[in-house]
Design an enzyme around this catalytic site. Sequence first.
Site, mmCIF file in Angstrom:
data_model
loop_
_atom_site.group_PDB
_atom_site.id
_atom_site.type_symbol
_atom_site.label_atom_id
_atom_site.label_comp_id
_atom_site.label_asym_id
_atom_site.label_seq_id
_atom_site.Cartn_x
_atom_site.Cartn_y
_atom_site.Cartn_z
ATOM 1 N N GLU A 109 55.862 -13.542 17.523
ATOM 2 C CA GLU A 109 56.827 -13.885 18.577
ATOM 3 C C GLU A 109 58.027 -12.952 18.635
ATOM 4 O OE1 GLU A 109 57.900 -18.015 18.360
ATOM 5 O OE2 GLU A 109 55.832 -18.693 18.272
ATOM 6 N N ASN A 135 50.984 -11.553 16.904
ATOM 7 C CA ASN A 135 50.736 -12.910 17.410
ATOM 8 C C ASN A 135 51.875 -13.322 18.347
ATOM 9 O OD1 ASN A 135 49.094 -15.336 17.188
ATOM 10 N ND2 ASN A 135 50.837 -16.290 16.144
ATOM 11 N N HIS A 147 49.638 -22.682 23.075
ATOM 12 C CA HIS A 147 50.136 -24.063 23.068
ATOM 13 C C HIS A 147 50.319 -24.446 24.537
ATOM 14 C CE1 HIS A 147 50.843 -24.207 18.761
ATOM 15 N NE2 HIS A 147 51.435 -23.037 18.833
ATOM 16 N N GLU A 152 46.472 -20.601 18.216
ATOM 17 C CA GLU A 152 47.206 -21.858 17.985
ATOM 18 C C GLU A 152 46.946 -22.872 19.094
ATOM 19 O OE1 GLU A 152 51.336 -21.190 16.924
ATOM 20 O OE2 GLU A 152 50.839 -19.383 15.794
ATOM 21 N N ASP A 187 46.442 -25.791 21.382
ATOM 22 C CA ASP A 187 46.522 -27.254 21.506
ATOM 23 C C ASP A 187 46.945 -27.576 22.939
ATOM 24 O OD1 ASP A 187 49.300 -26.769 21.341
ATOM 25 O OD2 ASP A 187 49.475 -27.593 19.328
HETATM 26 C C1 XIL Z 1 55.115 -24.730 13.446
HETATM 27 C C2 XIL Z 1 54.468 -25.694 12.474
HETATM 28 O O1 XIL Z 1 53.366 -26.294 13.097
HETATM 29 C C3 XIL Z 1 55.447 -26.738 12.014
HETATM 30 O O2 XIL Z 1 54.873 -27.503 10.952
HETATM 31 C C4 XIL Z 1 56.747 -26.080 11.559
HETATM 32 O O3 XIL Z 1 57.680 -27.082 11.270
HETATM 33 C C5 XIL Z 1 57.297 -25.140 12.589
HETATM 34 O O4 XIL Z 1 56.309 -24.182 12.931
HETATM 35 N N1 XIL Z 1 54.316 -20.909 16.772
HETATM 36 C C6 XIL Z 1 53.946 -20.482 15.510
HETATM 37 C C7 XIL Z 1 53.789 -21.457 14.416
HETATM 38 O O5 XIL Z 1 53.638 -19.295 15.340
HETATM 39 O O6 XIL Z 1 54.128 -20.935 13.155
HETATM 40 C C8 XIL Z 1 54.568 -22.733 14.678
HETATM 41 O O7 XIL Z 1 54.226 -23.673 13.671
HETATM 42 C C9 XIL Z 1 54.279 -23.263 16.060
HETATM 43 C C10 XIL Z 1 54.680 -22.251 17.104
#
Ligand code: XIL
Length: 359
Positions: free
Chosen positions: A153, A201, A237, A266, A268
């Site tokens: 990010e 990523n 996400h 990631e 969801d």
């Molecule tokens: C999130 C985790 O799921 C949580 O448990 C933590 O508190 C915060 O981070 N993008 C990412 C991940 O790259 O590392 C993040 O994960 C979600 C968003």
Amino acid sequence: MTTQAHCVRTLTLILLAVMPLPGPPPSLRQAADHAGVLVGTAIRPTQLSEVAYATALGREFNMVEPEDAMKWWVVRRNQEAFDFSQGDEVVRFAEAHGMKVRGHCLVWARDNPEWLAQGHFTPAQLSRLLHDHIAHVMKHYAGQVFAWDVVNEALDENGDVRDSIWYNRPGIGLAGKRTRYIERAFRWAHKADPQALLFYNEAEGEELSKKSDAIYDMVRSFKHRGVPIDGVGLQLHISELDLDVAGLEANITRLAALGIQVHITELDVSVPLNPEEELVNKDDLTHQAQIYRSVVRACLQTSGCTAIQTWGFTDKYSWIGSSSHGSRGMALPLDRAYGPKPAYDAILEELTASRNHKR
Ligand code: XIL
């Protein structure tokens, strides 16, 4: 036995041999193995002791990624020592179950320990800290973690480089030089473990946009100049039950055409919930399944897209549903009791169908 009975018996035996008996449907993992793709999930080591969790995990996935266990705030709780205990648990589970491990993540503006974020270090000190962190962590996991999110990010919605401790607050000595600090991290990572696949990523840069254009331009320039990068992770996400499928497909295709791999990292898809944590709209799990299906299909139609990973796998444990997401949730393919949701069936169908396509 009469001749007639003998014939019937022989025919029955032949039929039994050629017609497979209906068995249990394959798991995501079996279907993915056949399709030649990785299917993974983010996990928390604290949950591995729950039998239902561990059983579903080992059955459904051929890859895992620690949700937090390899982040700075876990590995570097204090400045003096490295704590690999949580990450090692993830690796042990994966090895015992024949799964690959993705590492996440080495350079990020967030999830850093207090001593680092508030430490008022100079650029020279930060440069040394980051170099040593990358070298030490990657060497510890060499041969165990096959791919790393090296940088996470780093870009904003306009494709500009985000402010961060590593870039310009005060940065590792390359403030104002855009993606040069990212490049340096990839070079250090390649030195630390030349076998590991190195990924950039990113969130919300999955469809066609200024941000995904900037990711594309950066990776193209890295490839052109010999910066060691092997792939891009698209987080995905999804929170509005809305996806520009054509845009996603076009983005995956253009990234893969640069000669790199794409991982969905990631995934969801959250849906609105009422205060009792029930669905607000009864059709939403069907819409959710449609989105999962589109993402899996978009990945599988490009041979350079080699992994599909969800951010958790059961609605019992998900970062969606923590207070910051308010009234959304039920984002994952298995429900709270580890039962398959329509999203699970959609993923399985797409994986199974792709056996017939050459990847
Ligand atoms: C999130 C985790 O799921 C949580 O448990 C933590 O508190 C915060 O981070 N993008 C990412 C991940 O790259 O590392 C993040 O994960 C979600 C968003």
